[in-house]
Design an enzyme around this catalytic site. Structure first.
Site, PDB file in Angstrom:
ATOM      1  N   ARG A 210      -4.286   2.166 -11.783  1.00  0.00           N
ATOM      2  CA  ARG A 210      -3.446   0.962 -11.737  1.00  0.00           C
ATOM      3  C   ARG A 210      -2.675   0.817 -13.044  1.00  0.00           C
ATOM      4  O   ARG A 210      -1.502   0.448 -13.055  1.00  0.00           O
ATOM      5  CB  ARG A 210      -4.316  -0.262 -11.465  1.00  0.00           C
ATOM      6  N   PHE A 256      -2.138  -1.826   2.396  1.00  0.00           N
ATOM      7  CA  PHE A 256      -3.602  -1.812   2.288  1.00  0.00           C
ATOM      8  C   PHE A 256      -3.994  -2.538   0.990  1.00  0.00           C
ATOM      9  O   PHE A 256      -4.701  -2.009   0.140  1.00  0.00           O
ATOM     10  CB  PHE A 256      -4.171  -0.374   2.298  1.00  0.00           C
ATOM     11  N   ASP A 278      -1.886  -6.130   4.617  1.00  0.00           N
ATOM     12  CA  ASP A 278      -3.270  -5.740   4.934  1.00  0.00           C
ATOM     13  C   ASP A 278      -3.588  -6.265   6.332  1.00  0.00           C
ATOM     14  O   ASP A 278      -3.118  -7.330   6.722  1.00  0.00           O
ATOM     15  CB  ASP A 278      -4.255  -6.328   3.918  1.00  0.00           C
ATOM     16  N   ASN A 306      -1.035  -4.525  10.870  1.00  0.00           N
ATOM     17  CA  ASN A 306      -1.495  -3.141  10.882  1.00  0.00           C
ATOM     18  C   ASN A 306      -0.433  -2.295  10.171  1.00  0.00           C
ATOM     19  O   ASN A 306       0.723  -2.257  10.591  1.00  0.00           O
ATOM     20  CB  ASN A 306      -1.681  -2.682  12.324  1.00  0.00           C
ATOM     21  N   ALA A 307      -0.816  -1.630   9.112  1.00  0.00           N
ATOM     22  CA  ALA A 307       0.152  -0.889   8.299  1.00  0.00           C
ATOM     23  C   ALA A 307       0.876   0.181   9.112  1.00  0.00           C
ATOM     24  O   ALA A 307       2.057   0.446   8.879  1.00  0.00           O
ATOM     25  CB  ALA A 307      -0.547  -0.251   7.110  1.00  0.00           C
ATOM     26  N   ASP A 327      -2.697   2.694  -0.333  1.00  0.00           N
ATOM     27  CA  ASP A 327      -4.091   2.879  -0.775  1.00  0.00           C
ATOM     28  C   ASP A 327      -5.025   2.595   0.402  1.00  0.00           C
ATOM     29  O   ASP A 327      -5.746   1.601   0.414  1.00  0.00           O
ATOM     30  CB  ASP A 327      -4.379   1.932  -1.951  1.00  0.00           C
ATOM     31  N   CYS A 367      -9.339   8.214  -0.520  1.00  0.00           N
ATOM     32  CA  CYS A 367     -10.704   8.177  -1.065  1.00  0.00           C
ATOM     33  C   CYS A 367     -11.697   8.862  -0.131  1.00  0.00           C
ATOM     34  O   CYS A 367     -12.898   8.658  -0.244  1.00  0.00           O
ATOM     35  CB  CYS A 367     -11.115   6.733  -1.346  1.00  0.00           C
TER      36      CYS A 367
HETATM   37  N1  SAH Z   1      -5.677  -1.419  -2.597  1.00  0.00           N
HETATM   38  C1  SAH Z   1      -6.856  -2.229  -2.363  1.00  0.00           C
HETATM   39  C2  SAH Z   1      -7.993  -1.449  -1.774  1.00  0.00           C
HETATM   40  C3  SAH Z   1      -7.734  -0.916  -0.392  1.00  0.00           C
HETATM   41  S1  SAH Z   1      -9.134  -1.015   0.631  1.00  0.00           S
HETATM   42  C4  SAH Z   1      -7.249  -2.955  -3.652  1.00  0.00           C
HETATM   43  O1  SAH Z   1      -6.603  -2.731  -4.645  1.00  0.00           O
HETATM   44  O2  SAH Z   1      -8.190  -3.742  -3.635  1.00  0.00           O
HETATM   45  C5  SAH Z   1      -8.469  -0.767   2.187  1.00  0.00           C
HETATM   46  C6  SAH Z   1      -7.853  -1.989   2.800  1.00  0.00           C
HETATM   47  O3  SAH Z   1      -7.143  -1.527   3.947  1.00  0.00           O
HETATM   48  C7  SAH Z   1      -8.814  -3.048   3.313  1.00  0.00           C
HETATM   49  O4  SAH Z   1      -8.500  -4.280   2.742  1.00  0.00           O
HETATM   50  C8  SAH Z   1      -8.585  -3.096   4.834  1.00  0.00           C
HETATM   51  O5  SAH Z   1      -8.588  -4.424   5.347  1.00  0.00           O
HETATM   52  C9  SAH Z   1      -7.208  -2.513   4.951  1.00  0.00           C
HETATM   53  N2  SAH Z   1      -6.899  -1.835   6.214  1.00  0.00           N
HETATM   54  C10 SAH Z   1      -7.681  -1.023   6.961  1.00  0.00           C
HETATM   55  N3  SAH Z   1      -6.997  -0.543   8.010  1.00  0.00           N
HETATM   56  C11 SAH Z   1      -5.746  -1.055   7.936  1.00  0.00           C
HETATM   57  C12 SAH Z   1      -4.563  -0.937   8.725  1.00  0.00           C
HETATM   58  N4  SAH Z   1      -4.527  -0.159   9.808  1.00  0.00           N
HETATM   59  N5  SAH Z   1      -3.470  -1.607   8.318  1.00  0.00           N
HETATM   60  C13 SAH Z   1      -3.469  -2.385   7.224  1.00  0.00           C
HETATM   61  N6  SAH Z   1      -4.562  -2.539   6.448  1.00  0.00           N
HETATM   62  C14 SAH Z   1      -5.690  -1.893   6.790  1.00  0.00           C
END
Ligand code: SAH
Length: 425
Positions: A210, A256, A278, A306-307, A327, A367
């Site tokens: 970050r 995300f 998210d 949904n991303a 992410d 990850c």
């Molecule tokens: N960048 C974040 C960590 C990501 S964790 C930070 O800095 O804290 C992954 C995240 O993706 C979670 O919050 C989860 O709710 C979200 N997620 C999972 N599947 C998703 C999707 N299809 N679309 C959007 N968000 C999603």
């Protein structure tokens, strides 16, 4: 009491000697003694030469997990205390200003299947092995002795525990306490809920990543047609004075976003506007709260979506950003799901890079430890080819310094993080 012995096969790959901390059932020639699940066992080679002591679990594919390479030490409460103390000293040495960080990173801290995260005065424990499970009181006692915390919370609510024959467990280890904690990172304040958040509440592994966003967030004004001449205020392409103090900042899409940590750093480093996406309403609320806490609300917007759908829709609507950050959670939970996971990673990266303005930036992470760094990069290349983009690498990074990696144990090296410039082709 005589300790049981596991004799390894003569013709095996010398993984243990190469630093790998697990023994698989197929590597064992015979077991002497009658060890029970969770017991300490001596690992010896085919002629009985001592190699290591480990925790035995006949229910697991990781049938033995190394706890020490010495045959002189006793695996007792004091050893746990010493190991946790050493791990904490290492963090104080290498991450001296971090009041919140990962204190114990499992195998890489020679405590197999034990994760400990410190959130200011609160500790979160995750136990992933039978050997530690049955000795967990030693862990709690050590934590109380070393940190005297406000509270300890257990987040052993992960399905991989079943592979060890363990049920999921979550909750207060002792007295209940407020599970919301404000951690500080790179000068920001981030509100985390250790009971509700993903994993143990927050992702310390990207702290340094970050911070690596810093130089990227400014220097965009000219590309947006804004000019500064002499001592005058900046003017836009129409000759109008620009009053926004963040006129030189990037327009950022943070996908995300969860706690919003990438959004917060983007704002800290001068971004003009950050859009957070998210799928979880709760996560969106958390990110919004964190923007407010740091005084960034007016530079942010939030979307619960949904991303996969969101990215495609933005491409269809011909939207674009200076910087796109992806992410996602681990799409590959095991080796079998890797191909499907790669399709998912490729899809979001392909759409994500289409949304980056020519010469802009893609920040992308994975990850999943089942996805190697090499496969991650080749996936990105395939996505770039399909999207008619050329990627130029600025930085390739891994997990932060409080998440050590054992050479010889690729499982401890799970995080891939890349920053690219994206050019049209
Ligand atoms: N960048 C974040 C960590 C990501 S964790 C930070 O800095 O804290 C992954 C995240 O993706 C979670 O919050 C989860 O709710 C979200 N997620 C999972 N599947 C998703 C999707 N299809 N679309 C959007 N968000 C999603």
């Amino acid at each position: 009491m005589t300790v049981a012995k596991a004799f390894l096969k003569k013709n095996r790959k010398k993984r243990l000697e190469q630093g790998h901390p697990w023994v698989f059932p197929g590597e064992i020639e015979k077991i002497e003694g009658n060890p029970q699940g969770g017991d300490v066992i001596h690992i010896v080679n085919h002629v009985g030469h001592f190699l290591a002591q480990g925790f035995y679990n006949p229910l697991s594919q990781l049938i033995i997990r190394v706890i020490t390479y010495s045959n002189e030490v006793e695996v007792d409460q004091n050893l746990f205390l010493q190991k946790i103390e050493q791990a904490w000293k290492r963090r104080q040495w290498l991450v001296p200003d971090a009041t919140s960080c990962r204190v114990v990173h499992g195998e890489a801290d020679f405590l197999p299947g034990l994760i400990i995260d410190k959130y200011e005065d609160v500790l979160v424990v995750q136990i992933l092995s039978l050997g530690v499970e049955i000795r967990r009181q030693w862990v709690y006692d050590a934590l109380t002795q070393i940190f005297n915390p406000r509270g300890i919370y257990e987040r052993s609510d992960v399905p991989v525990r079943r592979l060890e024959g363990l049920q999921e467990r979550e909750g207060f280890v002792d007295k209940p306490f407020d599970t919301k904690v404000t951690v500080s990172e790179n000068g920001l304040r981030i509100l985390v809920d250790v009971a509700e958040g993903q994993k143990t509440g927050y992702f310390f592994d990207q702290r340094e990543n970050r911070a690596a966003l810093k130089p990227l967030m400014t220097g965009w004004g000219a590309r947006h047609g804004i000019k500064v001449e002499g001592d005058t205020l900046p003017v836009d392409a129409k000759g109008k004075t620009v009053k926004n103090p963040f006129w030189d900042g990037a327009e950022v899409l943070d996908c995300f976003s969860h706690t919003g940590s990438f959004m917060l750093h983007s704002c800290l480093y001068g971004a003009k506007k950050v859009t957070c996406v998210d799928i979880s309403e709760k996560a969106v609320e958390m990110a919004k709260g964190n923007a407010l806490l740091n005084g960034f609300l007016h530079r942010t917007e939030f979307m619960a979506a949904n991303a996969f759908d969101y990215l495609r829709e933005q491409v269809n609507e011909k939207k674009s950003w200076d910087i796109v950050i992806l992410d996602p959670p681990a799409f590959a939970k095991n080796r079998q799901s890797i191909e499907g996971a790669i399709r998912g990673y490729k899809e979001i990266n392909l759409q994500g890079m289409k949304l980056v303005r020519n010469g802009g930036i893609l920040v992308t992470a994975s990850c999943s430890y089942h996805l190697s760094a090499a496969r991650f990069l080749s996936m990105l290349q395939e996505a770039a080819a399909d999207a008619h983009k050329v990627l130029r690498l600025i930085e390739f990074r891994r997990a932060g310094i409080d998440h050590p990696v054992l050479l010889g144990s690729e499982e401890t090296d799970y995080l891939k993080f890349a920053i690219f410039e994206v050019f049209n082709r």
